[in-house]
Design an enzyme around this catalytic site. Structure first.
Site, mmCIF file in Angstrom:
data_model
loop_
_atom_site.group_PDB
_atom_site.id
_atom_site.type_symbol
_atom_site.label_atom_id
_atom_site.label_comp_id
_atom_site.label_asym_id
_atom_site.label_seq_id
_atom_site.Cartn_x
_atom_site.Cartn_y
_atom_site.Cartn_z
ATOM 1 C CG ASN A 1 -6.422 -1.362 1.899
ATOM 2 O OD1 ASN A 1 -5.466 -0.085 1.065
ATOM 3 N ND2 ASN A 1 -6.018 -1.797 2.579
ATOM 4 C CB CYS B 1 -0.948 0.293 1.766
ATOM 5 S SG CYS B 1 -2.389 -1.558 1.106
ATOM 6 C CG HIS C 1 -2.817 3.727 2.620
ATOM 7 N ND1 HIS C 1 -3.137 2.669 1.522
ATOM 8 C CD2 HIS C 1 -2.907 1.941 3.258
ATOM 9 C CE1 HIS C 1 -3.800 1.141 1.946
ATOM 10 N NE2 HIS C 1 -3.318 1.117 2.710
HETATM 11 N N1 ACO Z 1 -18.199 -8.377 11.160
HETATM 12 C C1 ACO Z 1 -18.238 -8.911 12.649
HETATM 13 N N2 ACO Z 1 -17.056 -8.484 13.821
HETATM 14 C C2 ACO Z 1 -16.285 -8.869 13.059
HETATM 15 C C3 ACO Z 1 -15.963 -9.179 12.093
HETATM 16 C C4 ACO Z 1 -16.855 -8.415 10.777
HETATM 17 N N3 ACO Z 1 -16.425 -8.170 9.628
HETATM 18 N N4 ACO Z 1 -14.346 -9.051 12.095
HETATM 19 C C5 ACO Z 1 -14.020 -9.278 13.046
HETATM 20 N N5 ACO Z 1 -15.396 -9.334 14.006
HETATM 21 C C6 ACO Z 1 -15.020 -9.094 15.295
HETATM 22 C C7 ACO Z 1 -13.746 -10.177 15.805
HETATM 23 O O1 ACO Z 1 -13.956 -11.992 15.999
HETATM 24 C C8 ACO Z 1 -14.049 -10.083 17.391
HETATM 25 O O2 ACO Z 1 -15.004 -10.268 18.034
HETATM 26 P P1 ACO Z 1 -14.280 -11.182 19.491
HETATM 27 O O3 ACO Z 1 -14.724 -10.086 20.430
HETATM 28 O O4 ACO Z 1 -16.898 -11.760 19.927
HETATM 29 O O5 ACO Z 1 -13.298 -11.844 19.584
HETATM 30 C C9 ACO Z 1 -14.190 -8.993 17.780
HETATM 31 O O6 ACO Z 1 -15.277 -8.511 16.495
HETATM 32 C C10 ACO Z 1 -13.135 -7.326 17.401
HETATM 33 O O7 ACO Z 1 -11.829 -8.271 16.376
HETATM 34 P P2 ACO Z 1 -11.089 -7.594 16.418
HETATM 35 O O8 ACO Z 1 -10.211 -8.070 15.050
HETATM 36 O O9 ACO Z 1 -10.480 -7.023 17.758
HETATM 37 O O10 ACO Z 1 -10.925 -5.830 15.785
HETATM 38 P P3 ACO Z 1 -10.875 -4.433 15.732
HETATM 39 O O11 ACO Z 1 -11.357 -3.850 16.491
HETATM 40 O O12 ACO Z 1 -9.332 -4.563 16.002
HETATM 41 O O13 ACO Z 1 -11.012 -4.197 13.861
HETATM 42 C C11 ACO Z 1 -9.833 -4.283 12.116
HETATM 43 C C12 ACO Z 1 -10.658 -4.792 13.079
HETATM 44 C C13 ACO Z 1 -11.091 -3.519 11.274
HETATM 45 C C14 ACO Z 1 -8.977 -5.279 10.958
HETATM 46 C C15 ACO Z 1 -8.482 -3.412 12.703
HETATM 47 O O14 ACO Z 1 -7.720 -4.339 13.619
HETATM 48 C C16 ACO Z 1 -7.406 -3.072 11.668
HETATM 49 O O15 ACO Z 1 -8.269 -2.000 10.681
HETATM 50 N N6 ACO Z 1 -6.703 -3.317 11.203
HETATM 51 C C17 ACO Z 1 -5.730 -2.605 9.936
HETATM 52 C C18 ACO Z 1 -6.340 -3.531 8.838
HETATM 53 C C19 ACO Z 1 -5.549 -2.583 7.731
HETATM 54 O O16 ACO Z 1 -5.492 -1.153 8.513
HETATM 55 N N7 ACO Z 1 -5.212 -3.712 6.696
HETATM 56 C C20 ACO Z 1 -4.044 -2.580 5.105
HETATM 57 C C21 ACO Z 1 -2.767 -2.623 5.260
HETATM 58 S S1 ACO Z 1 -2.918 -2.260 4.284
HETATM 59 C C22 ACO Z 1 -1.536 -2.931 3.139
HETATM 60 O O17 ACO Z 1 -0.985 -3.181 3.183
HETATM 61 C C23 ACO Z 1 -2.914 -4.022 2.734
#
Ligand code: ACO
Length: 318
Positions: free
Chosen positions: A269, A115, A239
């Protein structure tokens, strides 16, 4: 190849273009495909909908053509094409295919820095100008839907497809680019990766934590290189991964969110395309005036980070 004349010419962006697939995939539609909800996706990411479809070469041709048209340039006048993508259609020659379809005859190569790719490519483009090229087309395109595991609700809501392009033209003097930084920390490769032929695998929380840190660090280096402070930045083009990451990075940098370009609510993204898509949106909405300082900052798998500061405007030396 053009003669090398380091230090005598700089580059300015003289045209831009974007391409998005027609198919819109909303959070509500995603919720019919997997155990998720619009509320969860919006609250955790800021994404409402994304575009899915197309090929990396096809989208690149479309955004590249628009950028050339805006710059008023015949394709034959381009000296170099840099295509940033982490989802190439082919193992090699993606930039060359775009070059051929656009009717250009020049050096053309792919850059893969996940990215951060577009900012890596933009800095490369300015480097080519500094070394004698007069007109460079820089494109960032990704079709992440092809490497997204649609059974993984932890990643599927995030990723999407799109393309953005800019033309950089040479001018006498230093040009637009005031400072830049390219960074990578390979010890963090495992937290966000995709094997060749495989799907994106991500430790979401860890990526979030590291992303904010690596973005802020790179942006601060670019600003120091440019000799400016956060108060001088008229627009930050980050980004587009997650609005909470953008918010946290802006807070740490001391740049109000009102000065951030954000399109991820509609695009998701799009990796290498996300920064040029956000830039084009800001430009098309009149958010950038000549003389404004614009800070680009990306992060991505690797982990890579890249940033640069440009002073918008400047006459094109034709
Ligand atoms: N819908 C509903 N619930 C979900 C979903 C979903 N799509 N995905 C996860 N959950 C649940 C999980 O199972 C968890 O449940 P639990 O508490 O019962 O175990 C709860 O939601 C919290 O999950 P987390 O993974 O802890 O949620 P978080 O607040 O960390 O958000 C996210 C997740 C959005 C992925 C976040 O961590 C994030 O944005 N991280 C960075 C990702 C990113 O930027 N990636 C791209 C990098 S760029 C590249 O090079 C491609």
């Amino acid at each position: 190849m053009p003669a090398i004349r380091p230090g005598t010419k700089g580059g300015v962006i003289s045209g831009w273009g974007i391409a998005l697939p027609e198919k819109v995939l909303t959070n509500h539609e995603l919720a019919e495909m997997m155990d998720t909800s619009d509320e969860w996706i919006v609250a955790r990411t800021g994404i409402h909908e994304r575009r899915i479809g197309g090929s990396t070469i096809g989208l690149s041709v479309e955004s590249g053509r628009q950028a050339l048209e805006m710059a008023g340039l015949d394709p034959s006048r381009i000296d170099g094409l840099v295509l940033a993508t982490t989802t190439p259609d082919k193992q090699w020659g993606n930039a060359a295919a775009v070059q051929n379809e656009l009717g250009m005859r020049c050096g053309a190569f792919d850059v893969n820095a996940a990215c951060s790719g577009f900012v890596y490519a933009l800095v490369c483009g300015h480097g080519l100008i500094a070394m004698g090229a007069d007109r460079v087309l820089v494109i960032g395109t990704d079709t992440l839907s092809r490497i997204t595991d649609w059974d993984d609700r932890g990643t599927a809501p995030l990723f999407a497809d799109g393309s953005g392009a800019v033309v950089i033209e040479s001018v006498d003097g230093p040009g637009q680019l005031l400072g830049w930084d390219l960074d990578a920390d390979g010890s963090l490769l495992s937290i966000l990766q995709a094997e060749v032929g495989g799907y994106i695998r991500m430790e979401g929380k860890e990526v979030f934590r590291r992303a904010v840190r690596i973005m802020v660090d790179s942006a601060e280096k670019s600003m120091a290189h440019a000799g400016i402070s956060a108060d001088d930045v008229a627009l930050i083009v980050p980004h587009q991964a997650n609005v909470r990451i953008i918010d946290a990075a802006c807070q740490r940098l001391g740049i109000p969110m009102e000065r951030a370009a954000v399109v991820l609510d509609k695009t998701g993204n799009t990796s290498s395309a996300s920064i040029p898509l956000a830039l084009a949106d800001a430009l098309d909405n009149g958010r950038v005036a000549n003389g404004d300082l614009v800070l680009f900052v990306g992060f991505g798998g690797g982990m890579t980070a890249a940033s640069c500061v440009v002073r918008w405007g400047g006459g094109v030396d034709d």
